[in-house]
Design a protein around this motif. Structure first.
Motif, PDB file in Angstrom:
ATOM      1  N   LYS A 165     -22.001   2.741  -6.396  1.00 42.03           N
ATOM      2  CA  LYS A 165     -21.186   1.709  -7.043  1.00 42.03           C
ATOM      3  C   LYS A 165     -22.039   0.556  -7.555  1.00 42.03           C
ATOM      4  CE  LYS A 165     -17.022   2.829  -4.398  1.00 42.03           C
ATOM      5  NZ  LYS A 165     -16.108   2.434  -3.302  1.00 42.03           N
ATOM      6  N   SER A 166     -23.123   0.259  -6.854  1.00 37.46           N
ATOM      7  CA  SER A 166     -24.037  -0.796  -7.328  1.00 37.46           C
ATOM      8  C   SER A 166     -24.764  -0.340  -8.586  1.00 37.46           C
ATOM      9  CB  SER A 166     -25.043  -1.149  -6.228  1.00 37.46           C
ATOM     10  OG  SER A 166     -24.383  -1.696  -5.101  1.00 37.46           O
ATOM     11  N   ILE A 167     -25.169   0.921  -8.622  1.00 34.96           N
ATOM     12  CA  ILE A 167     -25.817   1.473  -9.818  1.00 34.96           C
ATOM     13  C   ILE A 167     -24.890   1.368 -11.019  1.00 34.96           C
ATOM     14  CG2 ILE A 167     -26.601   3.631 -10.881  1.00 34.96           C
ATOM     15  CD1 ILE A 167     -27.724   4.383  -8.085  1.00 34.96           C
ATOM     16  N   LEU A 168     -23.599   1.615 -10.800  1.00 39.81           N
ATOM     17  CA  LEU A 168     -22.609   1.590 -11.877  1.00 39.81           C
ATOM     18  C   LEU A 168     -22.105   0.181 -12.183  1.00 39.81           C
ATOM     19  CD1 LEU A 168     -20.642   4.741 -10.709  1.00 39.81           C
ATOM     20  CD2 LEU A 168     -21.850   4.527 -12.893  1.00 39.81           C
ATOM     21  N   GLY A 169     -22.559  -0.819 -11.420  1.00 43.08           N
ATOM     22  CA  GLY A 169     -22.136  -2.193 -11.662  1.00 43.08           C
ATOM     23  C   GLY A 169     -20.785  -2.542 -11.079  1.00 43.08           C
ATOM     24  N   LYS A 170     -20.236  -1.666 -10.243  1.00 41.28           N
ATOM     25  CA  LYS A 170     -18.931  -1.953  -9.638  1.00 41.28           C
ATOM     26  C   LYS A 170     -19.068  -2.897  -8.439  1.00 41.28           C
ATOM     27  CE  LYS A 170     -17.024   2.533 -11.045  1.00 41.28           C
ATOM     28  NZ  LYS A 170     -15.981   1.987 -11.942  1.00 41.28           N
ATOM     29  N   ILE A 171     -20.212  -2.858  -7.775  1.00 43.72           N
ATOM     30  CA  ILE A 171     -20.548  -3.763  -6.679  1.00 43.72           C
ATOM     31  C   ILE A 171     -21.942  -4.305  -6.977  1.00 43.72           C
ATOM     32  CG2 ILE A 171     -21.068  -3.950  -4.199  1.00 43.72           C
ATOM     33  CD1 ILE A 171     -19.109  -1.704  -3.685  1.00 43.72           C
ATOM     34  N   PRO A 172     -22.160  -5.612  -6.901  1.00 46.15           N
ATOM     35  CA  PRO A 172     -23.490  -6.139  -7.239  1.00 46.15           C
ATOM     36  C   PRO A 172     -24.528  -5.766  -6.180  1.00 46.15           C
ATOM     37  CG  PRO A 172     -22.072  -7.892  -6.422  1.00 46.15           C
ATOM     38  CD  PRO A 172     -21.201  -6.684  -6.581  1.00 46.15           C
ATOM     39  N   PHE A 173     -25.745  -5.492  -6.633  1.00 46.58           N
ATOM     40  CA  PHE A 173     -26.864  -5.343  -5.703  1.00 46.58           C
ATOM     41  C   PHE A 173     -27.090  -6.675  -4.991  1.00 46.58           C
ATOM     42  CE2 PHE A 173     -28.192  -1.810  -8.535  1.00 46.58           C
ATOM     43  CZ  PHE A 173     -28.483  -0.842  -7.574  1.00 46.58           C
ATOM     44  N   ILE A 174     -27.460  -6.629  -3.719  1.00 46.06           N
ATOM     45  CA  ILE A 174     -27.885  -7.847  -3.029  1.00 46.06           C
ATOM     46  C   ILE A 174     -29.232  -8.304  -3.583  1.00 46.06           C
ATOM     47  CG2 ILE A 174     -28.640  -8.748  -0.782  1.00 46.06           C
ATOM     48  CD1 ILE A 174     -26.515  -7.001   0.507  1.00 46.06           C
ATOM     49  N   LYS A 175     -30.028  -7.308  -3.943  1.00 46.82           N
ATOM     50  CA  LYS A 175     -31.325  -7.590  -4.557  1.00 46.82           C
ATOM     51  C   LYS A 175     -31.663  -6.431  -5.477  1.00 46.82           C
ATOM     52  CE  LYS A 175     -35.277  -7.154  -2.329  1.00 46.82           C
ATOM     53  NZ  LYS A 175     -36.350  -7.382  -1.314  1.00 46.82           N
ATOM     54  N   GLY A 176     -32.308  -6.723  -6.609  1.00 45.59           N
ATOM     55  CA  GLY A 176     -32.723  -5.673  -7.527  1.00 45.59           C
ATOM     56  C   GLY A 176     -31.638  -5.306  -8.527  1.00 45.59           C
ATOM     57  N   GLN A 177     -31.899  -4.261  -9.307  1.00 47.01           N
ATOM     58  CA  GLN A 177     -30.967  -3.826 -10.329  1.00 47.01           C
ATOM     59  C   GLN A 177     -31.225  -2.368 -10.693  1.00 47.01           C
ATOM     60  OE1 GLN A 177     -31.583  -5.794 -14.100  1.00 47.01           O
ATOM     61  NE2 GLN A 177     -33.807  -5.728 -13.938  1.00 47.01           N
ATOM     62  N   ALA A 178     -30.267  -1.786 -11.404  1.00 49.28           N
ATOM     63  CA  ALA A 178     -30.408  -0.427 -11.926  1.00 49.28           C
ATOM     64  C   ALA A 178     -30.687  -0.509 -13.421  1.00 49.28           C
ATOM     65  CB  ALA A 178     -29.131   0.372 -11.671  1.00 49.28           C
ATOM     66  N   VAL A 179     -31.676   0.251 -13.878  1.00 46.77           N
ATOM     67  CA  VAL A 179     -32.031   0.278 -15.301  1.00 46.77           C
ATOM     68  C   VAL A 179     -31.864   1.712 -15.801  1.00 46.77           C
ATOM     69  CG1 VAL A 179     -33.825  -0.119 -17.012  1.00 46.77           C
ATOM     70  CG2 VAL A 179     -33.692  -1.598 -14.986  1.00 46.77           C
ATOM     71  N   PHE A 180     -30.959   1.877 -16.768  1.00 44.56           N
ATOM     72  CA  PHE A 180     -30.718   3.197 -17.338  1.00 44.56           C
ATOM     73  C   PHE A 180     -31.668   3.443 -18.507  1.00 44.56           C
ATOM     74  CE2 PHE A 180     -26.694   2.219 -15.258  1.00 44.56           C
ATOM     75  CZ  PHE A 180     -26.434   3.407 -14.600  1.00 44.56           C
ATOM     76  N   GLY A 181     -31.994   4.722 -18.736  1.00 46.06           N
ATOM     77  CA  GLY A 181     -32.894   5.095 -19.810  1.00 46.06           C
ATOM     78  C   GLY A 181     -32.193   5.182 -21.156  1.00 46.06           C
ATOM     79  N   THR A 182     -32.918   5.673 -22.133  1.00 51.73           N
ATOM     80  CA  THR A 182     -32.425   5.762 -23.505  1.00 51.73           C
ATOM     81  C   THR A 182     -31.330   6.821 -23.622  1.00 51.73           C
ATOM     82  OG1 THR A 182     -34.646   5.202 -24.265  1.00 51.73           O
ATOM     83  CG2 THR A 182     -33.130   6.124 -25.899  1.00 51.73           C
ATOM     84  N   ASN A 183     -30.251   6.458 -24.309  1.00 53.21           N
ATOM     85  CA  ASN A 183     -29.146   7.379 -24.615  1.00 53.21           C
ATOM     86  C   ASN A 183     -28.454   7.952 -23.378  1.00 53.21           C
ATOM     87  OD1 ASN A 183     -29.505   7.118 -27.421  1.00 53.21           O
ATOM     88  ND2 ASN A 183     -31.036   8.770 -27.449  1.00 53.21           N
ATOM     89  N   VAL A 184     -28.537   7.253 -22.254  1.00 52.60           N
ATOM     90  CA  VAL A 184     -27.865   7.724 -21.039  1.00 52.60           C
ATOM     91  C   VAL A 184     -26.390   7.336 -21.085  1.00 52.60           C
ATOM     92  CG1 VAL A 184     -27.692   7.476 -18.535  1.00 52.60           C
ATOM     93  CG2 VAL A 184     -29.939   7.667 -19.624  1.00 52.60           C
TER      94      VAL A 184
END
Length: 659
Positions: A374-393
């Protein structure tokens, strides 16, 4: 010795027959799985065997004084006792013996009894008898037995005084199973016992059931669990029962071979029938050939025609397809932390997902696996860090809580509203491939079962044509057939997968690597679930050896702090521990090798049968060249089979000597 027999049992629902002429034998110490698709009647049959209902026809006979323990699906324990009191109630006879011992001890210290030698000796004799019975019933160890089973189900000492009424539904079901295990019935009937269990508890339960002294009859969708526990399978399908020997994997192979053979014989007979009918139709009116045509007509009339083999025409069939391809780097998560305000569940979490990978996320319940998705999808915020998706994902998400569905809509409108330009006929066709046919598409979503909701979510996901699927427990609520279809669809998917699952068989079939989530963050294992388990075992053994070596070095460096005599037993104990672990590792390898050889021998036997059938065909029998080629093939298969049997004998004997 046979404990129980099911003989020609039938169950009707109105005018419909659920199953008919069902036969089953359960031997002493048997390990039996009952499998079949949802709605086949598995739970109905279990209730009959447990004595809760009776058959419409046939009978169920059992050994005199047979004790049966039965756990229905999600059957929670209903009690006002504390957890410890409820488990301790299993040992009521032990408590009675203990009370009797205390009374006798009081009598033996009574001066009046001591003064009367005859009374004293008789009381002492009675005490010895009661103490022996107490010991035989594990009176001195039953509390440790209770603690061991409760610990296996994740109930630790700090909750022993908690009332059963305060537990969740899942915990009550686990406690009901724990109590059944302590009761040690002759036959234990378990309907979906793995529901609500995490992998750690499942592993413990498998080990416990492997050494269970009674017989087991189990219904479960957990194929890995069945592979580890059972050695017989009864398949309830198409209203009838078929018996197979071996675990679940062997059952799958044997069933496929049986169906393939049925189709081969059926198609061969159909070709013969067609040939005879064609001859009759062409020659019956000709004077010169009418007698031959009449003879073939009689041959057709006398023929015992084979029924068309039952096909799994009610199995879902679908696929996932990416509308466009993503770049090589699909997702990057670096040194992240997941959890909720004030509580970090896991840190640091790192993921590097590349195109076409299928990564399984594992870990105990509550560790943050779903939170990570859910944090990867932005539904719940990370406490620290972030998810970065690649091109055309382009991501698609399967939510195990099924919140992506609208309860007030119908099955048809749930899809059509999201794809309004798609013709209704096409929407219905797609739904049909997921087993939503006829009036099913007009059902309101709030009226669907868990399995139906799961299939509808998969339907929505399949229509989105994403190239990166993020799945949270996708096999929950699915029967075995649907799980196998999902595995095929995901293995054929031309995109990338990231999924959380407790289904170890599913992970083995789909995952290219495994990521374990713990409070200390994530760890990557480049293989399937079995590889992950083996590597974890190696890590634990290395850690134990390193700890022992450090302790010995400390002892040598500080002889005054640790007596030299104490260092020797510790070193010897570690050597014994390592030897034991090495033996266990070798035993696991032998077990896998023996199972693989058994499967190979079965496969070679089927190959030999096919070749022999070809040799017996008239067109081949009269062709010496063709017959010679087939004989060479048969000789090669027989030679390979003989070698496999030799290898199996050697390894089976080696395995037996390890026990």
């Amino acid at each position: 010795m046979i404990l129980l027999q099911v003989q020609q049992v039938m169950r009707r629902f109105g005018a419909d027959v659920l199953f008919d002429n069902v036969q089953m034998d359960i031997q002493e110490h048997a390990r039996v799985a009952l499998v079949g698709r949802n709605g086949a009647g598995k739970s109905t049959l279990l209730k009959m065997i447990a004595g809760e209902t009776v058959p419409d026809e046939g009978q169920i006979s059992m050994r005199k004084d047979l004790t049966i323990g039965y756990l229905a699906q999600d059957q929670g324990l209903d009690s006002n006792n504390t957890i410890w009191e409820e488990m301790s109630s299993v040992f009521a006879e032990v408590h009675a013996l203990e009370d009797q011992m205390h009374r006798l001890e009081t009598q033996l210290s009574d001066p009046a009894v001591i003064a009367d030698d005859q009374t004293y000796q008789q009381t002492l004799k009675t005490y010895d008898q009661v103490q022996t019975a107490f010991q035989q019933k594990n009176g001195y160890g039953y509390q440790a037995e209770i603690r061991g089973v409760l610990h296996g189900f994740q109930f630790d000492a700090d909750v022993y005084d908690k009332s059963v009424t305060e537990l969740s539904g899942g915990q009550k079901t686990q406690l009901a199973l724990a109590k059944l295990l302590l009761e040690k019935r002759d036959l234990l009937i378990l309907d979906e016992p793995t529901n609500h269990l995490d992998v750690e508890t499942l592993t413990w339960l498998e080990s416990y059931l492997q050494s269970y002294t009674g017989a087991l009859l189990i219904v479960s969708h957990d194929r890995y669990f069945l592979d580890r526990v059972v050695n017989e399978v009864y398949d309830l399908s198409h209203h009838e029962m078929i018996h197979y020997t071996g675990n679940y994997d062997q059952f799958v192979q044997e069933k496929a071979a049986r169906i393939q053979a049925q189709w081969k014989h059926y198609e061969k007979q159909q070709a013969e029938i067609s040939k005879l009918e064609d001859f009759v139709n062409k020659n019956i009116v000709r004077a010169s050939t009418t007698k031959r045509a009449q003879a073939r007509r009689k041959q057709l009339a006398k023929m015992d025609r084979l029924d068309r083999p039952d096909s799994d025409d009610k199995t879902a069939h679908f696929g996932f397809h990416a509308a466009k391809q993503s770049g090589n780097i699909v997702l990057t998560v670096k040194d992240a932390a997941v959890g909720y305000a004030g509580q970090t569940l896991s840190e640091p979490d790192n993921l590097n997902v590349k195109k076409h990978e299928a990564i399984a996320i594992v870990g105990p319940n509550g560790i943050g696996k779903s939170t990570l998705l859910k944090s990867i999808l932005g539904k719940i915020p990370f406490i620290k860090g972030q998810a970065v998706f690649g091109t055309n994902v382009v991501t698609g998400y399967y939510d195990q809580e099924q919140r992506n569905l609208h309860d007030n809509k119908t099955v048809l409108s749930e899809l059509w509203d999201e794809h309004p330009t798609t013709p209704e006929k096409d929407i219905r066709t797609i739904l049909g491939s997921f087993l939503f046919t006829g009036e099913d598409v007009d059902k309101p979503i709030h009226a669907l079962s868990g399995g139906e909701r799961a299939r509808l979510l998969l339907t929505k996901l399949a229509m989105q044509n994403n190239n990166f699927l993020i799945l949270d427990e996708p096999t929950n609520h699915l029967d075995i057939d649907s799980r196998e279809v999902l595995e095929v669809a995901l293995n054929d998917f031309d995109g990338t997968l990231l999924f959380v699952s407790h289904d170890r068989y599913f992970i083995n079939q789909v995952a290219t690597s495994v990521v374990e989530v713990s409070p200390e963050g994530t760890e990557l294992f480049l293989g399937d679930y079995d590889y992950y388990v083996d590597k974890k075992q190696e890590q634990e053994e290395l850690a134990a050896a390193a700890a022992s070596e450090t302790a010995e070095q400390d002892a040598l460096a500080n002889p005054d702090a640790t007596p030299a005599s104490a260092a020797v037993p510790r070193s010897k104990g570690q050597q014994n521990y390592q030897a034991s672990k090495q033996q266990q590792r070798e035993k696991r390898k032998l077990e896998r090798s023996v199972a693989a050889l058994e499967a190979k021998m079965n496969d070679l036997e089927q190959q030999a049968t096919v070749i022999q059938e070809e040799m017996a065909q008239p067109e081949n029998f009269s062709d010496s060249g063709k017959l010679g080629d087939l004989q060479k093939q048969l000789d090669a298969v027989n030679a390979e089979q003989a070698q496999a049997e030799t290898d199996w004998t050697e390894q089976a004997e080696a395995l037996e000597n390890m026990d």
